[in-house]
Design an enzyme around this catalytic site. Structure first.
Site, mmCIF file in Angstrom:
data_model
loop_
_atom_site.group_PDB
_atom_site.id
_atom_site.type_symbol
_atom_site.label_atom_id
_atom_site.label_comp_id
_atom_site.label_asym_id
_atom_site.label_seq_id
_atom_site.Cartn_x
_atom_site.Cartn_y
_atom_site.Cartn_z
ATOM 1 N N THR A 152 15.404 -53.272 -29.036
ATOM 2 C CA THR A 152 16.830 -52.980 -28.855
ATOM 3 C C THR A 152 17.612 -54.058 -29.598
ATOM 4 O OG1 THR A 152 16.667 -54.033 -26.672
ATOM 5 C CG2 THR A 152 16.651 -51.626 -26.738
ATOM 6 N N LYS A 174 8.865 -55.893 -26.197
ATOM 7 C CA LYS A 174 10.242 -56.000 -26.651
ATOM 8 C C LYS A 174 11.038 -56.709 -25.582
ATOM 9 C CE LYS A 174 13.416 -53.823 -25.597
ATOM 10 N NZ LYS A 174 14.544 -54.047 -24.603
ATOM 11 N N THR A 185 7.586 -57.716 -17.392
ATOM 12 C CA THR A 185 8.456 -58.079 -18.500
ATOM 13 C C THR A 185 9.410 -56.950 -18.780
ATOM 14 O OG1 THR A 185 8.528 -58.758 -20.795
ATOM 15 C CG2 THR A 185 6.826 -57.203 -20.207
ATOM 16 N N GLU A 271 18.662 -63.394 -27.094
ATOM 17 C CA GLU A 271 19.910 -63.039 -27.765
ATOM 18 C C GLU A 271 20.706 -64.292 -28.119
ATOM 19 O OE1 GLU A 271 20.696 -58.585 -25.953
ATOM 20 O OE2 GLU A 271 21.688 -60.300 -25.016
ATOM 21 N N ASN A 393 26.747 -59.464 -26.152
ATOM 22 C CA ASN A 393 26.887 -58.710 -24.900
ATOM 23 C C ASN A 393 28.295 -58.242 -24.636
ATOM 24 O OD1 ASN A 393 24.178 -58.682 -23.366
ATOM 25 N ND2 ASN A 393 24.295 -60.721 -24.266
ATOM 26 N N THR A 398 30.267 -51.082 -26.172
ATOM 27 C CA THR A 398 31.417 -50.510 -26.855
ATOM 28 C C THR A 398 31.328 -50.593 -28.369
ATOM 29 O OG1 THR A 398 32.549 -52.633 -26.668
ATOM 30 C CG2 THR A 398 32.972 -51.004 -24.941
#
EC number: 2.3.1.35
Length: 398
Positions: A152, A174, A185, A271, A393, A398
């Protein structure tokens, strides 16, 4: 520790095929692939570990039902939509996705598991997924495609393989955000061509998961889709591995080493992350205390921010230790940051702050805490906190 090959030089486990395609569901990250199938040519013994979230994805219920006393031979995975908090329709769609994938792979529908990852609260776009399914080409070297398709917000695929005896264990996972597993996980799929007895397989896998994926954190949030699956098809022959088998211990060690490698890769690719942080707690009264402190350290935003700024403010480590509630002896507690002792005998040590700050700019930062009250220990992994994490995030939906 076994040598894990991340580059694919180790031959992948025999008897497995994989493939992927783009169904037009994933609209962020690597949008080239978002629907994948992994399947065994032979019946498999299968082990699974799932999220403990009470608002879990439909795939959790589906897989639990399918694995209740029965074998599985494959899994279909879609990225972009988690099919979580979608009620009865989510269950129907998940079963239908598994049926379509099973038909394409040529196995019974009840032997195809399903996993979904992505945005919560959206229904699966079944027309897109069903229309794309026939374009998936399943082949022996399809692992890299599978690993990319399940991503993702990941910036890169995460795969590895390890050999033990005449056998191979391979795996892909992932995960980049919403990472603080409370069981297993984000999504992890492992395969082996070793013949492994079912009860032993589940026990070994649960332990490996607990020592790896369950000690990783990016942001303290647990996904409703968290699933780890291990398929053992026995394609390489031999007697079933069970307690007392000459290769039982080697299998357990190799499985754990591969899971640890994959868990570290998840933390490394958190991230917005720029650094992998390894947390080691020793001298704990119990294993539970050691693990709890590792997880607490890995979720401290103050500490993660300090690492991002290469700020040797070890007081942020001490603050977490102090509020953790674990047993400790203040006079015996030691704290090491990047190999430098910064705290012992209940007071700071003399160290070169500029040199330590420079050391903290490396790609990996090590934090070690000894509690001075016992012999239990644990190691886990996390990452620094950057402004990019917030940006990712803020715009994720959006």
């Amino acid at each position: 520790m076994a040598t894990v090959d991340p580059a694919g030089h180790v031959t992948s486990p025999a008897g497995f095929r994989a493939g992927a395609t783009y169904a037009g569901v994933k609209t962020y990250g690597d949008g080239k692939l978002d629907l994948a199938i992994l399947v065994s040519d032979y019946p498999c013994t299968t082990a699974a570990v799932y999220t403990r979230s009470r608002l879990h994805a439909a795939s959790i219920d589906i897989n639990r039902a399918k694995l209740a006393g029965r074998p599985a031979r494959g899994v279909v995975v879609n990225a972009g939509v988690a099919n979580a908090s979608t009620g009865e329709r989510g269950l129907r769609d998940g079963y239908e996705l598994a049926r379509l994938a099973a038909g394409h792979a040529g196995i019974p529908a009840e032997e195809m598991l399903v996993c979904s990852t992505g945005v919560i609260g959206h229904f699966l776009p079944m027309e897109k997924l069903g229309g794309a399914m026939p374009s998936i080409v399943l082949h022996r070297d399809g692992g890299p495609e599978f690993a990319r398709a399940i991503m993702t917000t990941d910036t890169r695929p995460k795969s590895g393989a390890v050999r033990f005896g005449p056998y191979t264990i391979g795996g892909s996972c992932k995960g980049s955000g919403m990472i603080h597993p409370n069981m297993a996980t984000m999504l992890a799929f492992l395969t082996t061509d070793a013949p492994v007895e079912g009860t032993f397989l589940q026990q070994a896998f649960a332990k490996a998961v607990d020592d790896s994926f369950n000690l990783v954190s990016v942001d303290g949030d647990t996904s409703p889709s968290d699933t780890a699956l291990l398929f053992a098809n026995g394609a390489a022959g031999g007697n079933p591995i069970r307690p007392g088998h000459p290769l039982a211990a080697e299998f357990e060690a190799a499985l754990r080493d591969l899971c640890v490698y994959l868990a570290r890769e998840v933390a490394r690719d958190g991230e917005g992350a720029t650094r992998l942080i390894e947390f080691t707690v020793t001298g704990a009264a119990t294993a539970e205390d050691a693990r709890a402190l590792v997880r607490l350290l890995s979720t401290s935003y103050l500490l993660k921010s300090a690492v991002h700024g290469a700020d040797p403010n070890w007081g942020r480590i001490a603050a977490v230790v102090g509020r953790s509630g674990v047993d400790l002896d203040e006079e015996a507690v030691t704290i090491d940051l990047c190999g430098t002792r910064v705290f012992e005998h209940a007071r700071p040590t003399a160290f070169d702050a500029d040199a330590l700050s420079a050391a903290m700019r490396a790609s990996e930062v090590e934090i070690r805490v000894d509690l001075g009250v016992g012999s239990a220990a644990a190691t886990g992994w996390g990452c620094d906190l950057s402004a990019e994490y917030v940006a990712i995030n803020a715009d994720y939906h959006t």
